[in-house]
Enzyme design. Sequence first.
Site, short mmCIF file in Angstrom:
data_model
loop_
_atom_site.label_atom_id
_atom_site.label_comp_id
_atom_site.label_asym_id
_atom_site.label_seq_id
_atom_site.Cartn_x
_atom_site.Cartn_y
_atom_site.Cartn_z
N ASP A 51 36.69 79.71 -12.38
CA ASP A 51 37.71 79.32 -11.42
C ASP A 51 38.63 78.29 -12.09
OD1 ASP A 51 38.89 78.70 -8.78
OD2 ASP A 51 37.73 76.85 -8.93
N SER A 106 40.87 83.38 -10.25
CA SER A 106 41.45 82.39 -9.35
C SER A 106 42.08 83.05 -8.13
CB SER A 106 42.52 81.59 -10.10
OG SER A 106 43.19 80.69 -9.24
N LYS A 135 36.19 87.22 -5.13
CA LYS A 135 36.01 87.03 -6.57
C LYS A 135 34.79 87.79 -7.10
CE LYS A 135 38.31 82.53 -6.84
NZ LYS A 135 38.17 81.10 -7.22
#
Length: 268
Positions: free
Chosen positions: A10, A44, A194
């Site tokens: 991240d 991200s 994600k």
Amino acid sequence: MRTYKAVFSDIDGTLLTSEHIVSTATIEAIVSLQKKNIPFVIISSRSASCIYPILKKHHFQCPIVACGGAWIEDMNGRILSNEGMSRQTAATVIEFMTEKDFDLAWGIYSGKNWITNDRTDARILHEESVVEVESVEGTVTLLPDDAVVNKILCMCNPACILQIEEDLKEAFPTLSIVKSSSYLLEIMPAGMNKAKGIRKFCETIGIATEDSVAFGDNYNDLEMLHAAGCGVLMGNAPAAIRETFPGKVTLDNNHDGIPVALKDLGMI
């Protein structure tokens, strides 16, 4: 010790320090991984265009998983995946939020496009300063009819965000709506997160997701951390997450949490 073949990180609160830079030790760790042909992948909620300045500033290349998993490209910029909601769905969400008069500013991410509703809004100006990219003021109609909208980002009044989240989830049960900070809400297609992003990337390079390491610091990272073979939580994560996280917890983003954990894992 298990041999890991990819590392995902991240950005905010993880890769970047509170000064919005990548530390020297972390850059050295990335280079070390790349010399061993282990991909270091930035993952991200930001759009790809809001990730490029980090690469340019710190002089390195790597694959990108952007918009919470909806947009994937390799280290040479080749697009591997582009998923999202229709322009009409995005327009319906925006119309609902406008009618409800929510205390928020919004941004639409479609490919490399970033459209916001009011560039004089302090919340949008702050976001632009953080990612070092200027948005384009307008509406979803700036996009082609067949455009894929990867994500809608809501920059909310923190005092109202939980109620806004609840109202949006009730109105749009087929969308994925997740809080990613005290004031940010991410709106994406159902099932988009994600974790899906790292699974898809691992599939494209022919490795098992279990052979990956993932770093994150907030609620929207949790699915990814559980999906990876080794999920590593940053020491600056909210206390509510740290206290219940079953995996590894490293140092915070201001004290080289990523390279410290990679050394512990024998990867650098």
